[in-house]
Write a protein that holds these residues in place. Structure first.
Motif, PDB file in Angstrom:
ATOM      1  N   ASP A  15       1.100  -1.247   0.233  1.00 32.63           N
ATOM      2  CA  ASP A  15      -0.212   0.167  -0.405  1.00 32.63           C
ATOM      3  C   ASP A  15       1.084   1.261   0.170  1.00 32.63           C
ATOM      4  OD1 ASP A  15      -1.786  -1.644  -0.294  1.00 32.63           O
ATOM      5  OD2 ASP A  15      -2.669  -1.145   2.341  1.00 32.63           O
TER       6      ASP A  15
ATOM      7  N   ILE B 271       0.617   2.700  -3.187  1.00 33.21           N
ATOM      8  CA  ILE B 271       0.114   3.815  -3.800  1.00 33.21           C
ATOM      9  C   ILE B 271      -0.501   5.000  -2.925  1.00 33.21           C
ATOM     10  CG2 ILE B 271      -2.827   3.562  -3.384  1.00 33.21           C
ATOM     11  CD1 ILE B 271      -2.371   0.526  -3.178  1.00 33.21           C
TER      12      ILE B 271
ATOM     13  N   SER C 128       1.667   7.215  -4.157  1.00 32.14           N
ATOM     14  CA  SER C 128       1.640   8.071  -5.559  1.00 32.14           C
ATOM     15  C   SER C 128       0.929   9.686  -5.431  1.00 32.14           C
ATOM     16  CB  SER C 128       0.399   6.569  -6.449  1.00 32.14           C
ATOM     17  OG  SER C 128      -0.363   6.264  -5.973  1.00 32.14           O
TER      18      SER C 128
ATOM     19  N   TYR D 254      -5.928  -4.953 -12.363  1.00 29.24           N
ATOM     20  CA  TYR D 254      -5.407  -3.979 -10.708  1.00 29.24           C
ATOM     21  C   TYR D 254      -4.974  -2.815 -11.846  1.00 29.24           C
ATOM     22  CZ  TYR D 254      -2.948  -2.719  -6.876  1.00 29.24           C
ATOM     23  OH  TYR D 254      -2.810  -1.768  -5.885  1.00 29.24           O
TER      24      TYR D 254
ATOM     25  N   PHE E  73      -5.907   0.789 -11.627  1.00 31.23           N
ATOM     26  CA  PHE E  73      -4.711   2.205 -10.401  1.00 31.23           C
ATOM     27  C   PHE E  73      -4.917   3.563 -11.788  1.00 31.23           C
ATOM     28  CE2 PHE E  73      -0.839   1.935  -8.336  1.00 31.23           C
ATOM     29  CZ  PHE E  73      -0.732   3.358  -7.234  1.00 31.23           C
TER      30      PHE E  73
ATOM     31  N   GLN F  96      -5.641   7.761 -11.067  1.00 28.58           N
ATOM     32  CA  GLN F  96      -4.920   8.578 -11.316  1.00 28.58           C
ATOM     33  C   GLN F  96      -4.314   9.770 -12.685  1.00 28.58           C
ATOM     34  OE1 GLN F  96      -1.563   8.252  -9.509  1.00 28.58           O
ATOM     35  NE2 GLN F  96      -2.394   7.580  -7.854  1.00 28.58           N
TER      36      GLN F  96
ATOM     37  N   ALA G  49      -7.622  -4.917  -4.280  1.00 23.03           N
ATOM     38  CA  ALA G  49      -8.139  -4.045  -4.939  1.00 23.03           C
ATOM     39  C   ALA G  49      -8.870  -2.972  -4.451  1.00 23.03           C
ATOM     40  CB  ALA G  49      -9.588  -3.871  -6.201  1.00 23.03           C
TER      41      ALA G  49
ATOM     42  N   LEU H 209      -6.875  -0.636  -2.176  1.00 21.83           N
ATOM     43  CA  LEU H 209      -6.351   0.365  -3.097  1.00 21.83           C
ATOM     44  C   LEU H 209      -7.476   0.900  -3.526  1.00 21.83           C
ATOM     45  CD1 LEU H 209      -4.742   2.372  -5.807  1.00 21.83           C
ATOM     46  CD2 LEU H 209      -5.951   0.675  -7.297  1.00 21.83           C
TER      47      LEU H 209
ATOM     48  N   ALA I  95      -7.932   5.268  -2.084  1.00 23.10           N
ATOM     49  CA  ALA I  95      -8.526   6.289  -3.493  1.00 23.10           C
ATOM     50  C   ALA I  95      -9.223   7.428  -2.172  1.00 23.10           C
ATOM     51  CB  ALA I  95      -8.459   5.725  -4.530  1.00 23.10           C
TER      52      ALA I  95
END
Length: 459
Positions: free
Chosen positions: A10, A13, A16, A55, A59, A63, A162, A165, A169
């Motif tokens: 993670d 993620i 990012s 996946y 992602f 983004q 997922a 993620l 998010a």
């Protein structure tokens, strides 16, 4: 009881999304290209593993829109999703001889082939252009390919990965909306959270993320999977973001989903209490955020009056004699087709109403009727190119899946989430371009990942 677990993977993620926030204060192109390079490298290492590609696609969708809207990266980077979809499609083709597709997957495949064939046959009558036809096939079928792949390839570990993620998010999306609204000169249609600040980012992209967590939180709370604190963790940002981004549709959806979810959830004295408590929280959330909505835009005054809602939905979208959502089909039949019977049934052909950033892919029809905004909504777009037959074929896989799930006797929380999401498809069909754009990848994945399949989903 819902528990938060943290995994080492993670970190990537989180970093990012932190880089994404950094670009608001230091809009460096190097950050955008670094992230795009990261996705290219990830593609090289995962092209042989379909579930990793799925996946990676999710992602990327969470983004790239930010960097494009900030003009850090060109819009052409979005075609990365086409490369991923093409590789996934080739993996699916390899699976055909094994004949292991379930009923829904076969329905999606058959409907896609039928839709492509219909678009080809109608093209036979109207200026066939192979490039525009191929472009239209890409625009309409790519989401269905991803739907089949998501249903066929994903497993328990992939879904859990997922889910992490998506939760990260959601948290960063809330943070970025607050940054956009309070520290940057963005408001209303320009509020997009992690999806940037392009016009319409809220109505198309951020809408699906909020819609999912609305379903997720309500279903899991009413079925005793999460606490009331966790429920509020999701509901408060959902209502606040909907207010500042003028996401009016989510308030309507909240009422519809609340009824549908309660209809299929387990009944007990405790569930009745939770039903009432959740209803009160939704009502309070609406009452609290409504003044914010009215202050942001007078348009929200009396918005929740049924007569006013129907007037808005049935009237011209911009008030300039363009297409309306509820009357899209009749508008296409009278204004575009002049009640031509053949066109009404099969349209003018796939590709003959397409739009693109590339001039050679823009159809003459689009150049002539762009001002009507038909290309802003999936339903009139499909109607123009493939007629009433195409309209039915396009939505059929979703309706089939919804009916199949409703008829199942046992309704697990994950199944109810799938039912809730599928029940919004007719609304999305007329509301925006979700079912034709990149956010559609996320939407169909969310449906597929909650379909009954060997206890795939962990809540």
């Amino acid at each position: 009881m819902y528990k938060i677990k943290f995994y080492k993977s993670d970190i990537v993620i989180i970093v990012s999304f932190l880089l994404m926030i950094l670009t608001y204060f230091y809009p460096l192109a190097q950050i955008g290209w670094f992230m795009f390079g990261f996705f290219l490298i990830a593609l090289v290492f995962s092209w042989k593993a379909p579930k990793e590609l799925i996946y990676l696609q999710l992602f990327f969708v969470l983004q790239f829109q930010h960097y494009v809207s900030s003009q850090i990266l060109p819009n052409t980077v979005s075609y990365f999703t086409d490369v991923v979809t093409l590789i996934i499609f080739l993996h699916l083709v390899r699976e055909v001889p094994k004949n292991r597709f379930n009923k829904l997957e076969k329905v999606i495949i058959f409907s896609s082939i039928l839709f492509i064939f219909l678009g080809f046959m109608s093209n036979y009558y109207y200026n066939f252009d192979i490039l525009k036809y191929a472009w239209a096939v890409r625009n309409n079928i790519r989401i269905f390919i991803f739907f089949v792949a998501s249903s066929y390839f994903i497993d328990f570990s992939m879904v859990n990965k997922a889910n992490r993620l998506l939760r990260i998010a959601f948290t960063f999306n809330t943070i970025m909306v607050l940054i956009q609204f309070f520290t940057l000169p963005f408001a209303a249609d320009f509020i997009g959270g992690i999806f940037g600040h392009s016009v319409g980012a809220a109505n198309t992209y951020i809408h699906i993320l909020l819609l999912y967590f609305l379903c997720y939180s309500l279903v899991n709370y009413l079925n005793r999977q999460i606490s009331v604190i966790t429920l509020l963790y999701y509901l408060i940002p959902i209502f606040l973001i909907s207010a500042v981004a003028e996401l009016k549709i989510l308030y309507v959806e909240a009422v519809i989903l609340f009824i549908i979810i309660n209809l299929f959830s387990k009944k007990s004295i405790q569930s009745v209490f939770k039903f009432l408590l959740t209803g009160i929280m939704l009502l309070v959330g609406t009452i609290v955020t409504l003044p914010i909505l009215v202050q942001i835009s007078p348009f929200f005054k009396d918005f929740f009056n049924i007569e006013n809602i129907l007037k808005i939905a049935g009237g011209s979208y911009t008030g300039q004699d363009d297409i309306s959502r509820l009357k899209a089909i009749s508008y296409v039949q009278t204004r575009f087709f002049h009640n031509d019977v053949i066109k009404n049934w099969i349209g003018i052909g796939l590709g003959n109403a397409e739009q693109s950033q590339f001039s050679f892919l823009k159809s003459p029809f689009f150049l002539q009727y762009e001002r009507t905004r038909y290309n802003w909504f999936t339903l009139p777009f499909v109607m123009v190119e493939t007629g009433l037959i195409g309209v039915v074929i396009f939505i059929y896989p979703y309706i089939y899946a919804l009916i199949e799930l409703i008829l199942k006797v046992k309704k697990e929380p994950s199944t109810i989430i799938a039912i809730a999401l599928l029940s919004t498809v007719p609304l999305l069909y007329i509301y925006n371009l979700t079912l034709r754009t990149e956010i559609g990848y996320l939407f169909v994945y969310l449906i597929a990942s909650h379909l009954p399949k060997s206890s795939k989903v962990s809540n």
